[in-house]
Design an enzyme around this catalytic site. Structure first.
Site, PDB file in Angstrom:
ATOM      1  N   VAL A 164     -19.857  39.917  40.122  1.00 30.63           N
ATOM      2  CA  VAL A 164     -19.284  38.689  39.549  1.00 30.63           C
ATOM      3  C   VAL A 164     -18.283  39.038  38.505  1.00 30.63           C
ATOM      4  O   VAL A 164     -17.163  38.657  38.407  1.00 30.63           O
ATOM      5  CB  VAL A 164     -20.558  37.898  38.776  1.00 30.63           C
ATOM      6  N   ALA A 195     -16.202  46.039  29.634  1.00 31.87           N
ATOM      7  CA  ALA A 195     -17.434  46.830  29.259  1.00 31.87           C
ATOM      8  C   ALA A 195     -18.372  47.182  30.317  1.00 31.87           C
ATOM      9  O   ALA A 195     -18.618  46.056  30.884  1.00 31.87           O
ATOM     10  CB  ALA A 195     -18.352  46.278  28.111  1.00 31.87           C
ATOM     11  N   VAL A 215     -27.282  28.834  36.447  1.00 34.95           N
ATOM     12  CA  VAL A 215     -27.865  28.043  37.528  1.00 34.95           C
ATOM     13  C   VAL A 215     -27.093  27.448  38.621  1.00 34.95           C
ATOM     14  O   VAL A 215     -26.084  26.861  38.309  1.00 34.95           O
ATOM     15  CB  VAL A 215     -28.836  26.836  36.914  1.00 34.95           C
ATOM     16  N   GLY A 249     -24.841  28.974  40.679  1.00 34.64           N
ATOM     17  CA  GLY A 249     -23.675  29.400  41.081  1.00 34.64           C
ATOM     18  C   GLY A 249     -22.476  28.166  40.803  1.00 34.64           C
ATOM     19  O   GLY A 249     -22.302  27.904  39.745  1.00 34.64           O
ATOM     20  N   ILE A 276     -22.186  25.449  41.625  1.00 39.48           N
ATOM     21  CA  ILE A 276     -22.621  23.961  41.587  1.00 39.48           C
ATOM     22  C   ILE A 276     -22.378  23.489  40.312  1.00 39.48           C
ATOM     23  O   ILE A 276     -23.172  23.970  39.293  1.00 39.48           O
ATOM     24  CB  ILE A 276     -24.035  23.697  42.196  1.00 39.48           C
ATOM     25  N   GLU A 292     -31.590  41.572  47.334  1.00 38.93           N
ATOM     26  CA  GLU A 292     -31.115  42.874  46.798  1.00 38.93           C
ATOM     27  C   GLU A 292     -32.318  43.612  47.384  1.00 38.93           C
ATOM     28  O   GLU A 292     -33.053  43.556  48.198  1.00 38.93           O
ATOM     29  CB  GLU A 292     -31.599  42.552  45.262  1.00 38.93           C
ATOM     30  N   LYS A 342     -34.440  29.355  36.127  1.00 39.51           N
ATOM     31  CA  LYS A 342     -33.430  28.242  36.533  1.00 39.51           C
ATOM     32  C   LYS A 342     -34.361  26.992  36.088  1.00 39.51           C
ATOM     33  O   LYS A 342     -33.615  26.152  35.301  1.00 39.51           O
ATOM     34  CB  LYS A 342     -32.910  28.231  37.500  1.00 39.51           C
TER      35      LYS A 342
END
Length: 430
Positions: free
Chosen positions: A17, A46, A134, A136, A138, A192, A207
């Site tokens: 991201v 960072a 929450v 993405g 949307i 993942e 969420k």
């Protein structure tokens, strides 16, 4: 007239991201400046390790000293996409203390310590925005906080985790078992290496806590959310749902009690009818229903994860926060005036699908039905199949409390004629 002095932005994290946020801020700098009314300058990024290759990210902006970056004093906005509780919480609080507003995608931190962060932002006179936390890309947080601020929201129901939706969709469409569907999700990058947060419902529960708190103007943390994952969902459950004209989804459900005295937030697999709009949400997409008294039923649908979609939400917040900075104002903060308690799951009323392995002999159905009646759980439908001494009994109940259903199942397990309670699943979306 556009201000010439740029607003300076610090970016914490440069993973999937963060790197997309940095790329868009660089390539679309002129458009962002026109929308904000002032240029925005990426002043530092960072990272944990500075030596890794990051295509398209200016190397001279990279630093491993996140604390020094947020404490510079000339930073207007800090974007936090590191995730986790610490050091993210410390860095956000430090940013507030040094006059910076914060845009975050950190659902775990907001679900745990959102009230503390909001209070710190208010005390410092800065903003805390988190649309990306929450669903993405949307737009969901801002409609709840702002567009529906004059309405009374009674229910939020939705699919808020793309990984689990992909897995359940593959189990439904291909007949694959859970392990095979998870393997495919991992190969495609949806899951993942350690999928626990997704498949055990932790991600969706965080969420749900955020959505419930905003929707009902009360404090809700992840600890208040009842959680079940999908690891126990079997191909037989999927097939049974199909026989009922349903599909299985992992749902986040936030409800205000009818008497208005409490709220519930829960995450668990549930069967929903194929006629329900959420049943058609495929692959890794998210969709959320919001039910409000004046607005009625609203549906929000789109990609719920990924670098570009999540970066879109982050940058939308960045534009809003920068506009507030230029106007000398802040946006809406925490609204928890109702102070409604979270109702325990034992008291939640819902429908259930119960699958039993039983002896194939006369009187078993009557025996099972009497146990349901004994605990006040009304039966809606029963389906029985049997051969060579073995039988399966599928019972769908009317609405009952979780406590009543649990007592019923305990009694069923004690019956000699019941070999196993094969599965229990809630039924939603009536």
């Amino acid at each position: 007239m556009m201000r010439t002095r740029p607003l300076k932005v610090a970016l914490l994290g440069c993973g999937v991201v963060g790197s997309e946020v940095a790329r868009i801020m660089t390539t679309d700098a002129a458009d962002l400046a026109a929308r904000i009314g002032a240029p925005v300058e990426l002043a530092g990024i960072a990272v944990r390790r500075a030596g890794r290759p990051r295509p398209g990210v200016p190397e001279h902006l990279l630093t491993t000293d996140a604390e020094a970056l947020v404490q510079r004093g000339d930073i207007d906005v800090v974007i936090e996409v590191v995730g986790g509780i610490e050091p993210s919480k410390h860095l956000i609080l430090s940013a507030f203390e040094h006059g910076a507003s914060v845009v975050s995608a950190n659902k775990a931190l907001l679900a745990k310590d959102g009230a503390e962060l909001h209070a710190a932002a208010a005390a410092a006179g800065v903003d805390l925005y988190y649309e990306a936390a929450v669903a993405g890309a949307i737009p969901l947080i801002r409609p709840l906080r702002e567009s529906l601020a004059g309405d009374r929201v009674n229910r939020v129901l939705g699919i808020v985790n793309g990984t689990t939706n992909f897995i359940l969709d593959k189990m439904d469409t291909t007949g694959a078992g859970y392990s095979e569907a998870l393997e495919e999700a991992t190969a495609l990058g949806y899951a993942e290496a350690d999928p626990t947060a997704d498949v055990e419902g932790f991600d969706a529960a965080a969420k749900a806590a955020i959505l419930a708190g905003i929707a009902f103007h009360t404090k809700v943390t992840a600890a208040d959310v009842y959680r079940e994952g999908l690891t126990e969902v079997t191909a037989a459950d999927i097939a049974s749902a199909k026989q009922m004209g349903c599909v299985v989804k992992l749902l986040a459900i936030c409800e205000r009690a009818r008497d208005g005295a409490s709220v519930t937030a829960r995450v668990h697999p549930a069967m929903i009818p194929l006629s329900h709009p959420l049943a058609s949400v495929r692959e890794a997409y998210n969709a959320v229903f919001v039910e409000a008294e004046a607005a009625g039923r609203l549906m929000f649908y789109g990609p719920g994860a990924g670098g570009a979609p999540t970066a879109s939400a982050v940058l939308g917040d960045l534009v809003a926060v920068c506009r507030n900075k230029l106007g000398g104002a802040t946006g809406p903060g925490d609204s928890v005036y109702t102070q409604l308690p979270a109702k325990p799951m034992d008291e939640v009323v819902t429908r259930y699908h119960v699958s039993l392995d039983v002896d194939d002999r006369a009187g078993v159905l009557a025996q099972v039905a009497s146990v349901f009646a004994e605990h006040g759980v009304s039966i809606d439908t029963v389906r029985q199949q049997g051969r060579d001494g073995d039988a399966s009994l599928v019972v769908v109940t009317h609405r009952a409390t979780d406590a009543a259903l649990s007592a019923t199942v305990d009694k069923l397990r004690a019956l000699d004629s019941v070999r196993d309670v094969a599965s229990i699943m809630r039924v939603e979306g009536e």
